[in-house]
Design a protein around this motif. Structure first.
Motif, PDB file in Angstrom:
ATOM      1  N   TRP A   1      43.169   7.814  66.102  1.00  0.00           N
ATOM      2  CA  TRP A   1      42.144   8.763  66.994  1.00  0.00           C
ATOM      3  C   TRP A   1      40.898   9.023  65.883  1.00  0.00           C
ATOM      4  CZ3 TRP A   1      47.510   8.531  67.004  1.00  0.00           C
ATOM      5  CH2 TRP A   1      47.798   8.472  68.394  1.00  0.00           C
ATOM      6  N   CYS A   2      39.816   9.222  66.609  1.00  0.00           N
ATOM      7  CA  CYS A   2      38.612   9.415  65.394  1.00  0.00           C
ATOM      8  C   CYS A   2      38.644  10.994  65.150  1.00  0.00           C
ATOM      9  CB  CYS A   2      37.417   9.393  66.625  1.00  0.00           C
ATOM     10  SG  CYS A   2      35.766   9.343  65.757  1.00  0.00           S
TER      11      CYS A   2
ATOM     12  N   TYR B   1      33.772   4.665  59.995  1.00  0.00           N
ATOM     13  CA  TYR B   1      34.955   5.832  60.839  1.00  0.00           C
ATOM     14  C   TYR B   1      35.683   6.486  59.701  1.00  0.00           C
ATOM     15  CZ  TYR B   1      33.870   4.243  65.681  1.00  0.00           C
ATOM     16  OH  TYR B   1      33.246   3.823  66.669  1.00  0.00           O
TER      17      TYR B   1
ATOM     18  N   VAL C   1      39.383   7.820  60.585  1.00  0.00           N
ATOM     19  CA  VAL C   1      40.159   7.806  61.918  1.00  0.00           C
ATOM     20  C   VAL C   1      41.800   8.420  61.187  1.00  0.00           C
ATOM     21  CG1 VAL C   1      38.902   5.889  62.849  1.00  0.00           C
ATOM     22  CG2 VAL C   1      41.234   5.405  61.449  1.00  0.00           C
TER      23      VAL C   1
END
Length: 473
Positions: free
Chosen positions: A97-98, A439, A441
């Protein structure tokens, strides 16, 4: 950019090539380490005796809960070993999930000691601090001062009030992260105090790779490209110790335990060293640990004053016991191959070389260490009993190894570029990874398809430097 990192051959000894199959290496896990790890991550004997009359068989979570409800231990709760056993079976491998998506490489991802904050550091001049207890909202958005290339390391003070951040420069900056101000633009909205670590002879090329707070918060210790360890007294505002520690860049330095007397360091000279500040000869190491064949990129202590792990450009993690160290460096000859980890792949003929004087307890292979100082850690003591070692990797995965067996137990795939850093929550089954794809995450132990921040694979975009990475929510 005018600054160029110094290369070094590593000073490793004449190598002896072992069998390409490294099964023998994995089976040679130190018996004491394996025993201690199992003691902290398997049900205690009283629990096993009460549930299965001492039989050596797996215990289900349901059985453990039933035993706790019936108070089989007589203490009304799980033992720490029972808790670790129950939790370690639920590894953070679902997702990801970000947490954040930036337009520059993510170099740092670190939880605070209590797990309430997550710190992300990015190339350029950006650090973000997220509130892990409030749906990863931004607690502090920091625009840094005088960065050279990237944030190389961060350290949070023990009281979680001050953040120290370093770059490839001689200055560490300190910022108050608990003053209620969300935006912190260096010396515009908030003063970022600069601590000078170089002396008159160092010049502009002085670069800091590693920084740690002492446990009392009064000192900072750094490793740098001047082959030294520097200790800064924050109260007196000056460097109080400058130790010429290695014969190449000092990429990693950390404290051995809750005290501030014993330090571990790792260098591009391929050596790990131990330093005791209580000794009369404070500028001389008390021990050397030999076994790596190339530069050390990171060191993490187990926190017990005995064991630590090191990540290395020879594509291995090694586990060490300082009670088995040497007092001096063994005579060495230059290594038999040349390569540069910043742009070359690791020589295939060197992959299974073994140092003839290897003092490590065990070696972990599978991940790759290329282009940047990739980090490795012990898993948390509370939730796993430190049963695992986990690391980023240049092959875009997070690797989780079992300390007791040496085997890879999980390999987290989603990122599209190098994963330099990752951090396991100290209490919950949550792991955050930071990649050059921009990212941050998080990986969890349970699935939540309804979370809109869940990331999907299948689409690619090109990184400005030529790396591809996945995106789309």
């Amino acid at each position: 950019m005018g600054w160029k990192r110094k290369t070094h051959n590593g000073g490793s000894c004449h190598q002896q090539q072992s069998c390409p199959s490294h099964g023998n290496e994995l089976s040679a896990i130190d018996e004491e380490v394996s025993h201690l790890t199992r003691l902290k991550s398997q049900p205690c004997e009283r629990t096993r005796a009460s549930l299965y009359a001492g039989k050596k068989r797996p215990i289900s979570t349901f059985k453990l809960l039933s035993g706790r409800e019936s108070n089989c231990l007589g203490i009304g709760r799980f033992s720490s070993a029972d808790c670790s056993y129950a939790l370690r079976k639920h590894l953070p491998v679902k997702g990801p999930w970000c947490v954040d998506d930036m337009d520059s490489e993510a170099y740092i991802s670190q939880f605070s000691a209590d797990g309430s904050l997550l710190i992300g550091g990015f190339r350029g001049s950006h650090i973000r601090i997220y509130n892990a207890e409030k749906k990863w909202t931004i607690h502090k958005d920091i625009t840094c001062k005088k960065l050279r290339w990237t944030v190389s390391d961060i350290a949070l003070s023990p009281d979680q009030r001050y953040l120290a951040y370093s770059s490839l420069s001689p200055i560490i900056h300190m910022v108050d992260i608990q003053n209620g101000m969300r935006e912190s633009h260096a010396n515009i909205t908030q003063v970022h105090e600069g601590l000078e670590f170089s002396n008159d002879d160092d010049g502009f090329s002085f670069a800091i790779f590693s920084v740690k707070f002492s446990k009392d918060g009064r000192e900072l210790v750094v490793g740098n490209n001047n082959e030294s360890i520097c200790i800064y007294d924050i109260g007196s505002n000056k460097v109080t110790e400058r130790i010429h520690a290695h014969s190449a860049d000092v990429n990693a330095v950390t404290f051995a335990d809750e005290g501030s007397d014993v330090l571990y360091s790792g260098s591009d000279d391929s050596l790990c060293k131990v330093w005791d500040r209580r000794c009369n000869k404070r500028g001389k190491q008390v021990g050397v640990l030999t076994g790596h064949l190339d530069g050390i990129t990171f060191i993490d202590s187990r926190g017990d004053g005995h064991y630590f792990i090191s990540n290395c450009k020879d594509q291995t993690i090694k586990l060490w016991d300082i009670r088995k160290m040497s007092s001096t460096v063994k005579d060495c000859t230059p290594k038999a191959y040349e390569w540069d980890y910043r742009w070359m792949t690791y020589p295939s003929e060197a992959r299974y070389f073994k140092h003839p004087y290897d003092q490590s307890l065990s070696t972990f292979r599978g991940h790759s260490v290329l282009r940047t100082l990739i980090r490795c850690y012990f898993s948390p003591i509370h939730s796993t009993g430190q049963r695992y070692i986990y690391t980023g990797s240049s092959d875009q995965c997070v690797y989780i190894y079992d300390v007791a067996t040496g085997k890879i137990v999980e390999k987290l795939r989603w990122h599209g570029s190098i994963i330099r850093d990752c951090s396991w929550h100290p209490y919950f089954p949550t792991l955050v990874s930071s990649s050059w794809d921009g990212y941050l995450v998080r990986w969890e132990a349970t699935e939540d398809d309804k979370d809109p921040s869940m990331l999907k694979t299948g689409k690619q975009r090109m990184h400005p430097e030529g790396y591809t990475f996945s995106f789309v929510f």
